[in-house]
Design a protein around this motif. Sequence first.
Motif, PDB file in Angstrom:
ATOM      1  N   GLY A   5     -35.888  19.711  26.429  1.00  0.00           N
ATOM      2  CA  GLY A   5     -36.334  20.195  25.123  1.00  0.00           C
ATOM      3  C   GLY A   5     -35.331  19.877  24.034  1.00  0.00           C
ATOM      4  O   GLY A   5     -35.699  19.482  22.929  1.00  0.00           O
ATOM      5  N   GLY A   6     -34.040  20.033  24.339  1.00  0.00           N
ATOM      6  CA  GLY A   6     -32.999  19.707  23.360  1.00  0.00           C
ATOM      7  C   GLY A   6     -33.021  18.236  22.983  1.00  0.00           C
ATOM      8  O   GLY A   6     -32.884  17.886  21.806  1.00  0.00           O
ATOM      9  N   VAL A  54     -24.534  20.188  17.579  1.00  0.00           N
ATOM     10  CA  VAL A  54     -24.618  21.521  18.173  1.00  0.00           C
ATOM     11  C   VAL A  54     -24.541  21.348  19.698  1.00  0.00           C
ATOM     12  O   VAL A  54     -25.146  20.430  20.249  1.00  0.00           O
ATOM     13  CB  VAL A  54     -25.945  22.209  17.795  1.00  0.00           C
ATOM     14  N   ARG A  55     -23.820  22.236  20.338  1.00  0.00           N
ATOM     15  CA  ARG A  55     -23.748  22.226  21.804  1.00  0.00           C
ATOM     16  C   ARG A  55     -24.267  23.573  22.295  1.00  0.00           C
ATOM     17  O   ARG A  55     -23.868  24.625  21.784  1.00  0.00           O
ATOM     18  CB  ARG A  55     -22.315  22.009  22.260  1.00  0.00           C
ATOM     19  N   LEU A  56     -25.162  23.521  23.281  1.00  0.00           N
ATOM     20  CA  LEU A  56     -25.730  24.734  23.861  1.00  0.00           C
ATOM     21  C   LEU A  56     -25.078  25.005  25.209  1.00  0.00           C
ATOM     22  O   LEU A  56     -24.798  24.073  25.967  1.00  0.00           O
ATOM     23  CB  LEU A  56     -27.247  24.575  24.033  1.00  0.00           C
ATOM     24  N   HIS A  57     -24.839  26.283  25.488  1.00  0.00           N
ATOM     25  CA  HIS A  57     -24.204  26.705  26.728  1.00  0.00           C
ATOM     26  C   HIS A  57     -25.025  27.801  27.380  1.00  0.00           C
ATOM     27  O   HIS A  57     -25.580  28.649  26.687  1.00  0.00           O
ATOM     28  CB  HIS A  57     -22.791  27.250  26.459  1.00  0.00           C
ATOM     29  N   ALA A  58     -25.023  27.814  28.695  1.00  0.00           N
ATOM     30  CA  ALA A  58     -25.676  28.906  29.419  1.00  0.00           C
ATOM     31  C   ALA A  58     -24.927  30.199  29.121  1.00  0.00           C
ATOM     32  O   ALA A  58     -23.719  30.190  28.867  1.00  0.00           O
ATOM     33  CB  ALA A  58     -25.660  28.616  30.916  1.00  0.00           C
ATOM     34  N   ALA A  59     -25.665  31.305  29.136  1.00  0.00           N
ATOM     35  CA  ALA A  59     -25.039  32.608  28.909  1.00  0.00           C
ATOM     36  C   ALA A  59     -23.975  32.842  29.972  1.00  0.00           C
ATOM     37  O   ALA A  59     -24.134  32.469  31.122  1.00  0.00           O
ATOM     38  CB  ALA A  59     -26.084  33.708  28.961  1.00  0.00           C
ATOM     39  N   SER A  60     -22.864  33.432  29.559  1.00  0.00           N
ATOM     40  CA  SER A  60     -21.781  33.670  30.523  1.00  0.00           C
ATOM     41  C   SER A  60     -21.824  35.063  31.074  1.00  0.00           C
ATOM     42  O   SER A  60     -22.528  35.894  30.715  1.00  0.00           O
ATOM     43  CB  SER A  60     -20.434  33.408  29.901  1.00  0.00           C
ATOM     44  N   ILE A  70     -28.364  17.696  19.383  1.00  0.00           N
ATOM     45  CA  ILE A  70     -28.329  18.908  20.192  1.00  0.00           C
ATOM     46  C   ILE A  70     -27.928  18.529  21.610  1.00  0.00           C
ATOM     47  O   ILE A  70     -28.663  17.832  22.309  1.00  0.00           O
ATOM     48  CB  ILE A  70     -29.698  19.606  20.187  1.00  0.00           C
ATOM     49  N   ASP A  71     -26.759  18.980  22.019  1.00  0.00           N
ATOM     50  CA  ASP A  71     -26.240  18.706  23.362  1.00  0.00           C
ATOM     51  C   ASP A  71     -26.539  19.919  24.238  1.00  0.00           C
ATOM     52  O   ASP A  71     -25.957  20.975  24.072  1.00  0.00           O
ATOM     53  CB  ASP A  71     -24.740  18.437  23.301  1.00  0.00           C
ATOM     54  N   ALA A  72     -27.466  19.737  25.167  1.00  0.00           N
ATOM     55  CA  ALA A  72     -27.823  20.814  26.093  1.00  0.00           C
ATOM     56  C   ALA A  72     -27.523  20.367  27.520  1.00  0.00           C
ATOM     57  O   ALA A  72     -28.278  20.631  28.439  1.00  0.00           O
ATOM     58  CB  ALA A  72     -29.293  21.174  25.923  1.00  0.00           C
ATOM     59  N   SER A  73     -26.401  19.675  27.701  1.00  0.00           N
ATOM     60  CA  SER A  73     -26.072  19.101  29.003  1.00  0.00           C
ATOM     61  C   SER A  73     -25.396  20.090  29.958  1.00  0.00           C
ATOM     62  O   SER A  73     -25.161  19.748  31.117  1.00  0.00           O
ATOM     63  CB  SER A  73     -25.197  17.861  28.826  1.00  0.00           C
TER      64      SER A  73
END
Length: 85
Positions: free
Chosen positions: A23-24, A79-85, A35-38
Amino acid sequence: AAGERLAWRGGMLAFTGPALPEGGAEMSRYTDVSIDASDAGLRDVRVAAYFKIGEIEPMLEAFRAGLGVRVERIDAKRVRLHAAS
């Protein structure tokens, strides 16, 4: 789905369950923001929503609030997306 593929004609992006990295990548095609969703932790995060093309801030807020994704603004165009910690 056909509606998902054709929504862009009405100025919308429709997602009906792809993983956030896919999606990103799709969202990046329709905005000047990369959008970096890697993050590997995002592989199991699914997106089911409609977003207006070009309005990235409401989309990022939906990721924060609705999916618990951490959004890191690298600069105005990245923008970089990260999983919730």
